[in-house]
Design a protein around this motif. Structure first.
Motif, short mmCIF file in Angstrom:
data_model
loop_
_atom_site.label_atom_id
_atom_site.label_comp_id
_atom_site.label_asym_id
_atom_site.label_seq_id
_atom_site.Cartn_x
_atom_site.Cartn_y
_atom_site.Cartn_z
N HIS A 57 0.83 -1.21 0.00
CA HIS A 57 0.00 0.00 0.00
C HIS A 57 0.87 1.26 0.00
O HIS A 57 2.09 1.20 0.09
N ASP A 94 -4.47 1.51 3.39
CA ASP A 94 -4.72 0.21 2.74
C ASP A 94 -6.21 -0.03 2.58
O ASP A 94 -6.89 -0.45 3.54
N THR A 104 -2.73 1.28 9.11
CA THR A 104 -1.45 0.76 8.66
C THR A 104 -0.35 1.17 9.65
O THR A 104 -0.58 2.00 10.55
#
Length: 720
Positions: free
Chosen positions: A110, A114, A135
């Motif tokens: 990513h 994400d 994340t």
């Protein structure tokens, strides 16, 4: 209608339908465009005044949490002290992989946010599970650059966090971001960053971590207290194995490596790292524990909170001086002591001692240890009996032994027979045989519930043996329980924190007094009158009467368990409810000057010295007084195992004469002749009583099994 006309109508109708559909979707398109333009304006406004996120140093910013005493003085600061930043080359490759596989498996795919992770988290939560969608980059942003906004659970903060995370990924490589993250996150025990955690738990550098060790550490950030390898090794090992399975699923280790690491025992080796202990380390550690129940670790350790506590420096100093002086006079370096003092009118903890030396033993014996209270638990049985309508002047056969059940024989300490005496006298003499009959008459379930209602949080099973103090209870809970009596029957939870402010001065928590009436003030009055008997007769009482200097009413109860392993005194004044415990960290017979210890030469002197200092110069106060007196049932309504009631009209008991001479291991001798006759209408007449000194250390319960499950065999207690 002609064919041409019908065709014209159909053509017109078709165009009308076509125009309607096109218009509808056109309207949706225009509405969506308008919404996006409007949202774009909102988002643009949200992204104004962003903090500086372009420098790597911005991701290490933190502000200490400050802890204050009741007088406003600073007693501790929680901050990132145990952090040693290291380069990724100085971190085990196992750790680099484990943290990604555990916290953000798509970290390398990513760009800061994400979408797949968000959808996965939504699906899990809709299915009743729990999974985060942030994340590693977002976590780093939230806990550092946007730490000022950490309390804002708003879409605005989420948008700002996502935006900065995306910008970060443009400015820094994945390797740099992961390195900053591993140098920032909290691993428990005041260890920030992977290097500090490696030294704290395994006494080695991060680059030297094995696969199993790296997996253990990388499982901690989710909940450092729950998976603490020192305090909860079983949970830590289970979490470690989950991390190993995720590493295998991600393809970072083989099945053989995974299985081999899972079979390893969890072996820690605590390293030396400095901690922000503060002036009163046991108390400030306890406060930190409370904070971690409501705030995440990063908020507590770097969120800039202001925590206002109940601790009174003057009272705390009195407690510290008393414990130190008395332990030093005993001269037993292994002997520990714990003390908690609570203001009954508020529930505020005014003093806390968790051990003799925090540096050598950080385990808080006042809050974490569950030690048998011995006869000091009889106070809960007393309160249950009084509340149920038992007259404290009712007579009970307190001879020894007592066959309490077909498989359980109970003895008083030293097999002393006290004759048929009042409930109040049985309490002062700490008669086990008498109080086992009381709990059987009242009901063990009512005694267990009474202890719970008064402030004991540990599970107290409804066994008759609990009246002898066979279930371990923390010192703080004993102080809280006794404070219910001192307050006139109102229970208040023990309070350590009165107010919490965030770094901007906003109040995020404020304590509200919510007392709960457990029993009437009349019952509390009766209990206090009985408890005063402990301070007015016998060896323990002589210590109090000869050394107490303050002009305050005092009541309490001693407690001694089997082989003098745990020595207690729980005492109350109108201003303070105090529980004092003495014993060893690892249970064993307490030795004082070459003989078994006893409350009268350990916990009682600590209590008296503490009260003399803490209440020096304080005007006399009185316990809360009831408007009336407690109401009691007829004595004949109570059925005791070994007490024969003769006449309800005259409240007479069978005639009984007993002469008993006891010499214990310390050389203290009691000789007592007791006569009880119907002519006295239940009164007790004592012929001669000679007491050289109070009997020595007592015993709790010996043997297990029997109908009571918790304890069987013989039992005794030497406290009075």
């Amino acid at each position: 209608m002609s064919i041409r006309t019908r065709r014209a109508h159909r053509h017109a109708s078709t165009h009308a339908v076509g125009f309607g559909v096109a218009g509808f979707f056109g309207f949706l398109a225009l509405l969506t465009l308008a919404l996006f333009m409007s949202l774009g304006g909102v988002v643009s406004n949200w992204l104004q005044d962003l903090p500086d996120y372009t420098s790597a140093k911005a991701y290490l910013v933190s502000e200490p949490t400050t802890v204050y005493a009741s007088d406003g003085s600073v007693i501790a600061e929680y901050y990132i002290q145990n952090r040693r930043s290291v380069d990724s080359s100085e971190i085990s490759d196992y750790a680099l992989k484990a943290i990604v596989d555990t916290e953000d498996v798509r970290f390398y795919q990513h760009h800061g946010v994400d979408p797949q992770g968000i959808l996965r988290a939504v699906a899990v939560q809709l299915g009743g599970g729990s999974e985060g969608a942030s994340t590693i980059t977002q976590q780093l942003v939230r806990n550092t650059v946007l730490s000022d906004e950490q309390f804002d659970m708003t879409l605005k903060r989420k948008v700002r966090e996502a935006y900065i995370a995306i910008q970060m990924e443009k400015m820094f490589t994945k390797k740099q971001i992961l390195n900053m993250y591993l140098n920032t996150i909290y691993f428990g025990h005041s260890a920030y960053g992977i290097e500090a955690a490696s030294i704290t738990y395994f006494n080695k550098h991060a680059k030297d971590l094995t696969l199993a060790e790296a997996a253990t550490l990388c499982g901690l950030p989710q909940s450092p207290s729950v998976y603490d390898p020192f305090q909860n090794p079983t949970a830590a090992k289970k979490r470690r194995n989950i991390v190993l399975e995720r590493m295998y699923a991600a393809g970072d280790i083989t099945r053989k490596q995974c299985d081999a690491a899972k079979k390893e025992e969890l072996v820690t080796n605590e390293g030396t790292m400095e901690d922000s202990e503060g002036k009163y380390p046991y108390f400030t550690d306890y406060v930190k524990t409370l904070l971690l129940k409501d705030f995440d670790q990063d908020t507590v350790m770097q969120g800039g909170l202001k925590v206002y506590t109940t601790i009174d420096p003057t009272v705390q100093a009195a407690a510290q001086d008393s414990v130190r002086k008395n332990l030093d006079s005993i001269g037993n370096d292994q002997l520990q002591a714990a003390l908690v003092a609570i203001d009954p009118s508020t529930g505020y903890i005014k003093a806390m001692i968790g051990g003799r030396d925090y540096e050598s033993n950080k385990f808080n014996l006042a809050t974490q240890a569950e030690r048998q209270p011995g006869s000091s638990f009889k106070t809960y049985t007393l309160c249950a009996a009084l509340n149920a309508g038992m007259n404290p002047q009712i007579y009970i056969n307190c001879n020894s032994p007592l066959q309490a059940s077909p498989t359980w024989k109970v003895n008083n300490f030293g097999h002393t027979s006290y004759g048929t005496i009042t409930l109040a006298k049985a309490f002062a003499l700490s008669s086990n045989t008498g109080f086992v009959q009381v709990i059987q008459a009242v009901g063990a379930d009512k005694v267990s519930q009474m202890a719970t209602d008064m402030g004991v949080d540990v599970d107290i099973p409804a066994y008759d043996s609990i009246t002898l103090g066979t279930i371990g209870i923390p010192v703080i809970q004993m102080a809280e329980g006794y404070s219910t009596i001192a307050s006139g029957g109102y229970h208040r939870d023990a309070v350590a924190i009165t107010k919490i402010e965030d770094r901007n001065g906003n109040v995020v928590y404020k304590h509200k007094d919510k007392p709960k009436q457990v029993f009437s003030t009349a019952v509390a009055d009766a209990a206090i009158d009985v408890m005063k008997g402990v301070t007015q007769a016998g060896g323990t009482a002589s210590v109090i009467s000869q050394t107490l200097k303050v002009d305050q009413p005092v009541a309490g109860k001693t407690g001694t368990t089997e082989n003098a392993r745990d020595l207690w005194y729980c005492g109350i004044t109108p201003q303070l409810s105090v529980a004092v415990w003495c014993g060893y960290t690892t249970e064993g017979t307490v030795m004082v000057h070459g003989a078994s210890g006893h409350p009268y030469n350990t916990t009682v002197p600590i209590y008296v010295d503490f009260i003399n200092s803490a209440l020096s110069g304080v005007a006399r106060a009185e316990f809360p007084k009831a408007d009336g007196t407690a109401t009691y049932k007829s004595n004949s309504s109570w059925k005791f195992t070994a007490t024969k009631y003769v006449s309800e009209k005259t409240d007479q008991y069978r005639s009984y004469t007993n002469e008993q001479t006891n010499t214990n291991s310390n050389g203290y001798t009691d000789t007592t002749t007791t006569t009880n006759s119907p002519q006295n209408y239940g009164t007790n007449t004592t012929g001669t009583t000679t007491t050289t000194q109070e009997t020595g250390a007592g015993a709790g319960a010996e043997g297990t099994g029997g109908t009571d499950a918790a304890a069987g065999g013989e039992a005794g207690d030497g406290t009075r």
